[in-house]
Write an enzyme that holds these catalytic residues in place. Structure first.
Site, mmCIF file in Angstrom:
data_model
loop_
_atom_site.group_PDB
_atom_site.id
_atom_site.type_symbol
_atom_site.label_atom_id
_atom_site.label_comp_id
_atom_site.label_asym_id
_atom_site.label_seq_id
_atom_site.Cartn_x
_atom_site.Cartn_y
_atom_site.Cartn_z
ATOM 1 N N ASN A 294 -7.262 30.587 -20.619
ATOM 2 C CA ASN A 294 -6.510 29.768 -19.758
ATOM 3 C C ASN A 294 -5.133 29.971 -20.165
ATOM 4 O OD1 ASN A 294 -5.210 27.988 -18.093
ATOM 5 N ND2 ASN A 294 -6.713 26.181 -18.535
ATOM 6 N N ASN B 286 -2.707 25.506 -12.753
ATOM 7 C CA ASN B 286 -3.707 25.769 -11.697
ATOM 8 C C ASN B 286 -5.070 25.495 -11.778
ATOM 9 O OD1 ASN B 286 -4.559 28.142 -13.296
ATOM 10 N ND2 ASN B 286 -3.366 29.491 -12.238
ATOM 11 N N ASP B 287 -5.548 24.968 -12.985
ATOM 12 C CA ASP B 287 -6.879 24.504 -13.226
ATOM 13 C C ASP B 287 -7.510 24.075 -12.046
ATOM 14 O OD1 ASP B 287 -6.128 25.590 -15.613
ATOM 15 O OD2 ASP B 287 -6.606 23.936 -17.024
ATOM 16 N N GLY C 245 -11.130 26.501 -16.176
ATOM 17 C CA GLY C 245 -9.897 26.964 -16.241
ATOM 18 C C GLY C 245 -9.202 28.273 -16.586
ATOM 19 N N ASP D 49 -8.104 32.089 -16.048
ATOM 20 C CA ASP D 49 -7.299 32.526 -14.885
ATOM 21 C C ASP D 49 -6.776 33.975 -15.262
ATOM 22 O OD1 ASP D 49 -5.079 32.019 -16.514
ATOM 23 O OD2 ASP D 49 -4.827 29.982 -15.710
ATOM 24 N N ASP E 59 -22.019 44.344 -6.082
ATOM 25 C CA ASP E 59 -23.149 43.291 -6.322
ATOM 26 C C ASP E 59 -24.027 43.505 -5.302
ATOM 27 O OD1 ASP E 59 -23.651 40.620 -7.924
ATOM 28 O OD2 ASP E 59 -23.767 39.949 -5.531
ATOM 29 N N GLU F 137 -24.820 47.565 -8.155
ATOM 30 C CA GLU F 137 -25.959 46.754 -9.116
ATOM 31 C C GLU F 137 -27.352 46.989 -8.318
ATOM 32 O OE1 GLU F 137 -26.843 42.334 -10.583
ATOM 33 O OE2 GLU F 137 -26.088 42.630 -8.577
#
Length: 598
Positions: free
Chosen positions: A119, A124-125, A144, A146, A311, A340
């Site tokens: 974090n 900006n959490d 949190g 980032d 993905d 994947e």
């Protein structure tokens, strides 16, 4: 960046493009209340204007070929009356942008989950515009981490020997819960505000490039989240696969290549939704295809990316995803994309790699340069702990590489012992001796190695307890953490032991072209002793693994074919020198990575 709130038009995607792109005919999505009633005029040449059953959309195709970098006028008209004017910018490309070099066998990729890594900006959490708020006490909540946290710890990642970062997705995910994994995206032109801004993401790439490191974006073509703004007001019913509405995928990807498969089974594998919160996109719809293609290219160009990890690649519409991949690679011919393909059979995995001899039997080509070596992952998770037998134990590694004849490009496979969806290797093998064996193989075998964050300090996590347990916070990533494993002075002795062996192997690997490109020679395991060589005209590396708990002595004459005229080898980790004449004694549960010399 993607939201426009002036006048009639609320959104315009892509929000800008570049001059001089091979993908020059751009289908721009305009969204606003009843905007289909308007005509569109522009000083940028218009090829086509398409409307759908939803009057809130206009799809305007512009021809940007031979158009200079500039701002171009676009206006909405109703009859003879102009309703709104806005500009659309063609930006100047970076020099040699098209020829950017993707990740390759010289790289080691560090996989991290941004919410769980560090974090760097506690402000900006949480975000007022996004539903789920930070709650670090909730295992499956947002914690949190980032982009700033990643940037703050790039020196740590580099010191480990990593040359590239693959982060799980960072685009906005506005799910009310479990949004931290970010695979159910709600806006694919916008970085999730709890991670930072689009500009922060560009800055991450720039900071990596200053260190001669690379950034790989986790891209999702198969599905979006139920909270995606388009899903909440579909342009057309067939933008998604509908049954109607939700239909669950069977996850049986083998139906995608089974020539005996029923249409029913093929439909529910490929068109079924991954989960109820992840609606399945219909890549056979030309508008969906264009949107996904342009969005991927936009991010590569905008953020200056070095690769994509796609993905759930094999869940996509086969023809659609092949053309999507082909078009991205035509735009960036030296780029790399890894898909994947979570299968447990080499022939089935090979099917999804470009120019596969397997898919050629069905006249199919994905154009996908790289796939993930899940059968090697399976061996990593089992071979070191099973009771050795005819087909169990170190023979599982040997047999995995025997099947390389099924691949067109085995050296361009992504190799890994674990990732964010699997059991943690240190939980499977809760001792450093087995970890050292895993790292010895991962750092010396053919392919592109990927390390999962925290393994290098001994982090554990039980998949049986849920995904949150294998995605725990990195110690030291939060201001009040009792233990800071980013700092060598505050790591525990156990964390130091794990880190040191990992860093030694992968920093050594950086400069070893014989590992990146050299040939492989392997010998059948004998009494759980597995020996293989990586060699070229100038260098040879000999890897010896004793998976038994007991010390063993091996007769080196058997390996003359690999040893040749070399007389000694220095172990990369211990720096101890071994004689290569007659016999060699190796401790139980030990891996030796010997740089050979005369």
């Amino acid at each position: 960046m993607s939201t426009f709130t002036f006048g009639q038009i609320q959104r315009m995607e892509p929000p800008f493009w570049w001059s001089g792109m091979k993908t020059s005919k751009i289908q721009v999505l305009f969204y606003g209340k009843n905007i289909a009633q308007f005509d569109v005029k522009s000083d940028l040449p218009i090829v086509d204007i398409a409307k759908t059953e939803n009057p809130n959309y206009l799809f305007v195709t512009f021809d940007t070929e031979n158009q200079l970098a500039n701002k171009y006028s676009i206006s909405l008209w109703k009859g003879k009356k102009k309703q709104q004017t806005l500009s659309y910018e063609l930006k100047q490309r970076r020099e040699n942008s098209a020829m950017r070099k993707g990740f390759d066998t010289s790289d080691m990729i560090y996989l991290l989950m941004p919410d769980r890594f560090a974090n760097g900006n506690s402000q900006n959490d949480s975000n007022n515009q996004l539903i789920e708020k930070a709650n670090r006490t909730l295992a499956g909540g947002r914690h949190g981490g980032d982009i700033q946290g990643i940037i703050n710890n790039l020196d740590y990642i580099q010191s480990l020997g990593a040359t590239a970062i693959w982060s799980t997705p960072m685009c906005e995910d506005n799910d009310p819960e479990y949004s931290y994994h970010t695979y159910a995206q709600s806006d694919v032109y916008q970085i999730d505000a709890r991670y930072g801004t689009n500009e922060d993401y560009r800055r991450l790439a720039s900071e990596l490039h200053k260190r001669d490191m690379k950034l790989i974006k986790d891209y999702v073509t198969n599905h979006w989240g139920a909270e995606h703004w388009i899903v909440k007001d579909l342009p057309a019913y067939d933008w998604l696969h509908q049954f109607p509405g939700y239909g669950q995928t069977t996850y049986r990807m083998s139906t995608q290549m089974d020539k005996y498969a029923s249409e029913y089974d093929k439909k529910y594998c490929e068109k079924g939704w991954f989960t109820k919160t992840m609606p399945d996109l219909n890549q056979s719809n030309p508008m969906v295809f264009n949107y996904l293609l342009q969005n991927a290219i936009w991010w590569i160009e905008y953020a200056d990316l070095d690769g994509l990890r796609v993905d759930t690649y094999s869940y996509n519409d086969k023809e659609g995803i092949a053309q999507w991949t082909k078009r991205v690679m035509e735009e960036y011919p030296n780029f790399n994309i890894v898909g994947e393909v979570w299968l447990h059979d080499q022939a089935q995995i090979s099917y999804w790699q470009k120019d596969s001899p397997i898919s050629a039997l069905q006249n199919y080509n994905t154009y996908l340069p790289s796939v993930m070596d899940f059968t090697l992952h399976d061996a990593f998770g089992e071979a070191l702990k099973v009771q050795p037998s005819w087909d169990k134990g170190m023979i599982q590694f040997y047999e995995n590489f025997v099947n390389d004849f099924l691949y067109k490009e085995p050296y361009n496979l992504l190799i890994f012992a674990e990732n964010h969806d699997t059991g943690r290797i240190n939980e499977i093998y809760p001792n450093i001796e087995d970890y050292k064996i895993v790292m010895a193989i991962l750092s010396t075998m053919r392919g592109i190695p990927q390390l999962y964050y925290g393994s290098e300090i001994g982090m554990r996590g039980d998949k049986g307890k849920g995904d949150a347990d294998i995605r725990q916070d990195f110690p030291g990533g939060w201001e009040n953490d009792a233990n800071n494993a980013f700092n060598p002075e505050t790591r525990t002795p156990e964390q130091c032991a794990y880190f040191d062996v990992t860093a030694k192997l992968f920093n050594w690997r950086k400069g070893k072209s014989v590992i990146h490109k050299g040939k492989l020679l392997q010998f059948l395991p004998d009494n759980e002793i597995y020996v293989y060589f990586r060699y070229d005209d100038a260098n040879t590396v000999m890897v010896i693994i004793n998976n038994k708990h007991e010390k063993q002595t091996i007769d080196l004459k058997r390996f003359d074919e690999g040893i040749k005229s070399f007389t000694k080898g220095k172990d990369v980790v211990s720096e101890k020198e071994f004689s290569l004449t007659n016999t060699l004694e190796i401790e139980g549960k030990t891996a030796l990575v010997l740089d050979l010399s005369k």
